[in-house]
Design an enzyme around this catalytic site. Structure first.
Site, PDB file in Angstrom:
ATOM      1  N   LYS A  24       0.838  -1.196   0.000  1.00  0.00           N
ATOM      2  CA  LYS A  24       0.000   0.000   0.000  1.00  0.00           C
ATOM      3  C   LYS A  24       0.869   1.240   0.000  1.00  0.00           C
ATOM      4  CE  LYS A  24      -2.070   1.308   3.910  1.00  0.00           C
ATOM      5  NZ  LYS A  24      -3.077   1.568   4.955  1.00  0.00           N
ATOM      6  N   SER A  40      -4.078   3.841 -17.057  1.00  0.00           N
ATOM      7  CA  SER A  40      -3.148   3.325 -16.054  1.00  0.00           C
ATOM      8  C   SER A  40      -2.893   4.359 -14.981  1.00  0.00           C
ATOM      9  CB  SER A  40      -1.813   2.908 -16.680  1.00  0.00           C
ATOM     10  OG  SER A  40      -1.220   4.029 -17.300  1.00  0.00           O
ATOM     11  N   TYR A  49      -3.816  -0.378 -13.715  1.00  0.00           N
ATOM     12  CA  TYR A  49      -2.540  -1.092 -13.621  1.00  0.00           C
ATOM     13  C   TYR A  49      -1.398  -0.088 -13.528  1.00  0.00           C
ATOM     14  CZ  TYR A  49      -2.274   0.000 -18.586  1.00  0.00           C
ATOM     15  OH  TYR A  49      -2.252   0.664 -19.779  1.00  0.00           O
TER      16      TYR A  49
END
Length: 115
Positions: free
Chosen positions: A9, A25, A58
């Site tokens: 994270k 993205s 992504y």
């Protein structure tokens, strides 16, 4: 049995760019990618602290040390420059692995540099 846990994270990063016309993205500073244990092209979930949006995309690499957190393509509609976001990856583990696994949590300052 498999369980899904948080793998890594980046906490409370500030969005530095939002480019609607880029092919989708999230661009992330290479140093942050490495610190969080993310992989280029890995799926990430993004939680916008400022507006409550939750979405997936992504990872693509931005230059190390740049502090870049750039939302591209459709993701650019989910945040404004300056918004704070949490970027998370998850992984599946069996029971024994899950008990031993420790996620990588990266806390950043106002310029998206690790604290």
């Amino acid at each position: 049995m498999q369980v899904t846990l948080m793998k890594g994270k980046i906490h409370r990063a500030r969005v530095t760019e939002a480019d609607l016309h880029y092919e989708g993205s999230i661009s992330i500073d290479r140093n942050l990618i490495e610190a969080a244990g993310f992989l280029v092209n890995e799926r990430v979930d993004i939680y916008n602290i400022d507006n409550g949006a939750r979405f997936s995309t992504y990872v693509i690499e931005a230059p190390g040390g740049s502090g870049t957190i750039g939302l591209n393509g459709a993701a650019a509609r989910q945040a404004m420059v300056g918004d704070k976001v949490i970027i998370v990856t998850y992984a599946n583990f069996d029971g024994d692995e899950a008990r031993r696994f420790q996620p990588r949590i990266v806390i950043v300052d106002e310029k998206n540099q690790t604290i």
